[in-house]
Scaffold this active site. Structure first.
Site, short mmCIF file in Angstrom:
data_model
loop_
_atom_site.label_atom_id
_atom_site.label_comp_id
_atom_site.label_asym_id
_atom_site.label_seq_id
_atom_site.Cartn_x
_atom_site.Cartn_y
_atom_site.Cartn_z
N ASP A 7 0.86 -1.18 0.00
CA ASP A 7 0.00 0.00 0.00
C ASP A 7 0.89 1.22 0.00
O ASP A 7 1.87 1.28 0.73
CB ASP A 7 -0.89 0.01 1.25
CG ASP A 7 -1.82 1.22 1.29
OD1 ASP A 7 -2.45 1.51 0.26
OD2 ASP A 7 -1.89 1.87 2.34
N GLU A 99 -2.63 -1.86 -5.21
CA GLU A 99 -3.95 -1.31 -5.47
C GLU A 99 -3.92 -0.60 -6.82
O GLU A 99 -3.00 0.14 -7.12
CB GLU A 99 -4.34 -0.34 -4.36
CG GLU A 99 -5.80 0.01 -4.37
CD GLU A 99 -6.23 0.75 -3.11
OE1 GLU A 99 -7.39 1.14 -3.05
OE2 GLU A 99 -5.39 0.93 -2.21
N ASP A 196 -1.86 1.63 7.48
CA ASP A 196 -1.33 1.28 6.16
C ASP A 196 -1.01 -0.21 6.07
O ASP A 196 -1.10 -0.81 4.99
CB ASP A 196 -0.10 2.13 5.84
CG ASP A 196 -0.46 3.61 5.65
OD1 ASP A 196 -1.57 3.89 5.19
OD2 ASP A 196 0.38 4.46 5.99
#
Ligand SMILES: [Zn+2]
Length: 231
Positions: A7, A99, A196
Site C-alpha cells: 500500500d 492497489e 497502512d
C-alpha cells in the site's frame, strides 16, 4: 518466492502486508528546500513585474532554470530510492499485489475531505505532492519490469475500502481508522495496528489481474523539468 501486498501510505512511503515499511527521508535538505522556496518567490515577482505582452525575460528564464535544477535534484533522489527499493522487493517477492489506483485519487486522499481530512496535508504540499503524485505510477512500473525479469508478477487489485475495512474480520467502517492507527470497532474483533499495514493486508487478500511488465521507462523520463510559463 512469497506473495506480498503493498500500500502506498500517506505518512509512510510503502507499507507491506508483512507489517514492514519502506521509508525515506526528505529529498532535499532544509537548506535546499529554503533555496527552492526563495527561487519560487523570485520567479513570481519577476512574472509580476514583467511588462505586459513581453516574452519571458532572461532573468525569469534563469530563475526557471534554477528551479528546474533544484526539482531535478529532488526527483533524482526519489528515483534512486525507488530503484533500490523496487529491486529489493522484486528480489524478495515473486507476486506483488498493488492497489489499482489513479494518481488523482491519491492526491485527493492527501487533501482529504471535510468529513475525513487528509493526513499530513502540509507534508504533501508543493514539491512533495508533485513527486508523490508521480511516484506511485513509477513504483508500479519499476516493480512490473523487475518482477517480470525475475519470473514474478505484479497483480493489480481493484480494492475499494482497503483503508476502512478490517483485514481480520471484514468489518468496514470509516471510523475504524484514525490517521495512521487502525482500531477495528467490531467488538468481537478489535484488531489494532498501523492503518497502512491493514490496507496492505487487504490488498494482499484481494483478487486481481496480473499485469505484464511494460518494460519501458519512457514515462519516467518525460518529467517536466520546466515550470509552466505564465501566459
Ligand atoms: Zn476486525
Amino acid at each position: 518466492g512469497p506473495q506480498v501486498g503493498i500500500d502506498q501510505g500517506i505518512t509512510v512511503a510503502l507499507a507491506l502486508s508483512d507489517a514492514t515499511m519502506r521509508e525515506h527521508g526528505p529529498w532535499l535538505t532544509s537548506g535546499q528546500r529554503e533555496h527552492l522556496r526563495r527561487l519560487e518567490k523570485k520567479s513570481a515577482r519577476q512574472r509580476r513585474t514583467r511588462p505586459p505582452g513581453r516574452l519571458t525575460s532572461k532573468r525569469l528564464a534563469r530563475t526557471y532554470n534554477q528551479i528546474a535544477k533544484a526539482r531535478a535534484t529532488a526527483k533524482r533522489r526519489a528515483v534512486d530510492w525507488q530503484h533500490q527499493t523496487t529491486t529489493e522487493l522484486a528480489d524478495t517477492f515473486s507476486v506483488i499485489k498493488v492497489e489499482d489506483l489513479k494518481i488523482k485519487n491519491m492526491v485527493r486522499s492527501a487533501r482529504g475531505t471535510i468529513e475525513n481530512p487528509g493526513r499530513n496535508v502540509a507534508h504533501k504540499a508543493g514539491l512533495n505532492r508533485s513527486i508523490a503524485g508521480e511516484a506511485w505510477d513509477r513504483t508500479v512500473t519499476l516493480l512490473e519490469y523487475k518482477t517480470r525479469d525475475r519470473g514474478g508478477q505484479v497483480v493489480k487489485v481493484p480494492a475499494p475500502g482497503t483503508s476502512q475495512t478490517c483485514h481480520q474480520c471484514g468489518h468496514r467502517d470509516a471510523a475504524n481508522r484514525d490517521k495512521t492507527r487502525f482500531a477495528c470497532l467490531n467488538p468481537d474483533c478489535g484488531w489494532v495496528g498501523h492503518a497502512d499495514t491493514n490496507a496492505a493486508i487487504n490488498i494482499n487478500n484481494a483478487d486481481g489481474t496480473p499485469v505484464s511488465g511494460r518494460g519501458d521507462l519512457g514515462a519516467t523520463r518525460s518529467a517536466k523539468r520546466q515550470p509552466p510559463r505564465a501566459a
